[in-house]
Write a protein that holds these residues in place. Structure first.
Motif, PDB file in Angstrom:
ATOM      1  N   LEU A  43       0.528  -1.326  -0.203  1.00  0.00           N
ATOM      2  CA  LEU A  43      -0.316   0.257   0.403  1.00  0.00           C
ATOM      3  C   LEU A  43       1.544   1.113  -0.327  1.00  0.00           C
ATOM      4  CD1 LEU A  43      -3.562   0.342   1.442  1.00  0.00           C
ATOM      5  CD2 LEU A  43      -1.217   2.317   2.102  1.00  0.00           C
TER       6      LEU A  43
ATOM      7  N   GLY B 206      -5.503   5.078  -3.604  1.00  0.00           N
ATOM      8  CA  GLY B 206      -5.990   4.046  -3.076  1.00  0.00           C
ATOM      9  C   GLY B 206      -7.684   4.856  -3.896  1.00  0.00           C
ATOM     10  N   ARG B 207      -8.844   3.635  -2.625  1.00  0.00           N
ATOM     11  CA  ARG B 207     -10.152   4.314  -2.305  1.00  0.00           C
ATOM     12  C   ARG B 207     -10.368   4.563  -0.810  1.00  0.00           C
ATOM     13  NH1 ARG B 207      -8.273   1.141  -5.877  1.00  0.00           N
ATOM     14  NH2 ARG B 207      -8.149   1.756  -8.148  1.00  0.00           N
TER      15      ARG B 207
ATOM     16  N   ASN C 137      -5.462  10.286  -3.558  1.00  0.00           N
ATOM     17  CA  ASN C 137      -3.916  10.371  -3.144  1.00  0.00           C
ATOM     18  C   ASN C 137      -3.684  10.051  -1.825  1.00  0.00           C
ATOM     19  OD1 ASN C 137      -4.856  12.883  -3.385  1.00  0.00           O
ATOM     20  ND2 ASN C 137      -2.142  13.031  -3.267  1.00  0.00           N
ATOM     21  N   HIS C 138      -2.590   9.113  -1.236  1.00  0.00           N
ATOM     22  CA  HIS C 138      -2.579   8.996  -0.187  1.00  0.00           C
ATOM     23  C   HIS C 138      -0.780   8.980   0.454  1.00  0.00           C
ATOM     24  CE1 HIS C 138      -2.717   4.927  -1.311  1.00  0.00           C
ATOM     25  NE2 HIS C 138      -1.389   4.884  -0.462  1.00  0.00           N
TER      26      HIS C 138
ATOM     27  N   TYR D 132      -9.788   1.358   3.242  1.00  0.00           N
ATOM     28  CA  TYR D 132      -9.925   2.392   2.412  1.00  0.00           C
ATOM     29  C   TYR D 132      -8.567   0.513   1.275  1.00  0.00           C
ATOM     30  CZ  TYR D 132      -5.894   5.136   0.264  1.00  0.00           C
ATOM     31  OH  TYR D 132      -5.616   6.093  -0.796  1.00  0.00           O
ATOM     32  N   GLU D 133      -8.847   0.810   0.143  1.00  0.00           N
ATOM     33  CA  GLU D 133      -7.865   0.164  -0.682  1.00  0.00           C
ATOM     34  C   GLU D 133      -7.079   0.823  -1.677  1.00  0.00           C
ATOM     35  OE1 GLU D 133      -7.813  -2.505  -4.424  1.00  0.00           O
ATOM     36  OE2 GLU D 133      -9.143  -0.155  -4.076  1.00  0.00           O
ATOM     37  N   ALA D 134      -6.322  -0.164  -1.874  1.00  0.00           N
ATOM     38  CA  ALA D 134      -4.964   0.150  -3.013  1.00  0.00           C
ATOM     39  C   ALA D 134      -4.857  -0.890  -3.714  1.00  0.00           C
ATOM     40  CB  ALA D 134      -4.175   0.892  -2.446  1.00  0.00           C
ATOM     41  N   ASP D 135      -4.924  -0.928  -4.905  1.00  0.00           N
ATOM     42  CA  ASP D 135      -4.517  -2.693  -6.200  1.00  0.00           C
ATOM     43  C   ASP D 135      -3.431  -1.959  -6.653  1.00  0.00           C
ATOM     44  OD1 ASP D 135      -5.657  -1.618  -8.274  1.00  0.00           O
ATOM     45  OD2 ASP D 135      -7.155  -2.286  -7.118  1.00  0.00           O
ATOM     46  N   THR D 136      -2.333  -3.145  -7.314  1.00  0.00           N
ATOM     47  CA  THR D 136      -1.955  -3.425  -8.971  1.00  0.00           C
ATOM     48  C   THR D 136      -2.561  -3.951  -9.048  1.00  0.00           C
ATOM     49  OG1 THR D 136      -0.504  -1.493  -8.190  1.00  0.00           O
ATOM     50  CG2 THR D 136       0.207  -2.214 -10.189  1.00  0.00           C
TER      51      THR D 136
ATOM     52  N   SER E  71      -3.992  -6.894  -4.351  1.00  0.00           N
ATOM     53  CA  SER E  71      -4.584  -5.831  -3.814  1.00  0.00           C
ATOM     54  C   SER E  71      -4.695  -5.618  -2.153  1.00  0.00           C
ATOM     55  CB  SER E  71      -5.906  -6.523  -4.075  1.00  0.00           C
ATOM     56  OG  SER E  71      -7.025  -5.470  -3.508  1.00  0.00           O
TER      57      SER E  71
END
Length: 152
Positions: free
Chosen positions: A34, A40-41, A56-57, A90-94, A104
């Motif tokens: 992360l 992220g969302r 953004n974070h 909070y979610e982030a992925d590639t 994810s």
């Protein structure tokens, strides 16, 4: 739904290849991934329904820091009595759309306003919003549950 994004042609479907696996990540691995991306969302409750906003974070000592627009719904939720906050995810992925490989991460935790002037000034320097607007505050999401997976 018809499987199309915005009325375009359907995305090609690639079946899982032999030997493909889903690997569960440790909390530490998930937070490290992360921290390797900047977008992220954040998921929060608005009028008793889930709401999702891309932001953004940055990762700061294991906490997620975001800077929402002044007057945004998320900022308004945190304008409750001193010290109170809200539960968010909070979610982030590639994930590569061609190979369908990647990762994810989902963090569930407690969001509070950053009130320390020195911290706020530091986050203002380190975290530049991607869009125009007024951003005078910052929100800290303290993880309570961290989950993630890698598609190999």
């Amino acid at each position: 739904m018809n499987g199309r994004a915005h009325g375009g042609p359907p995305a090609p479907s690639t079946p899982a290849g032999p030997g493909r696996t889903v690997e569960e990540l440790t909390s530490g691995e998930a937070l490290a991934l992360l921290g390797s991306v900047g977008l992220g969302r954040v998921v929060f409750t608005r009028h008793a329904l889930p709401a999702v906003r891309p932001v953004n974070h940055l990762l700061d000592a294991g906490d997620i820091i975001i800077r929402p627009h002044d007057g945004s719904t998320l900022t308004a939720l945190l304008e409750s009595p001193e010290g109170a906050g809200v539960v968010v995810a909070y979610e982030a992925d590639t994930i590569d759309p061609a190979t369908r490989l990647g990762w994810s991460v989902v963090v569930t935790g407690y969001a509070t306003s950053v009130t320390d002037p020195a911290e706020l000034e530091r986050f203002t320097r380190l975290l530049r919003p991607w869009v125009d607007g007024t951003f005078t505050g910052a929100i800290r999401i303290t993880p309570a549950l961290v989950t993630g997976f890698r598609l190999n």
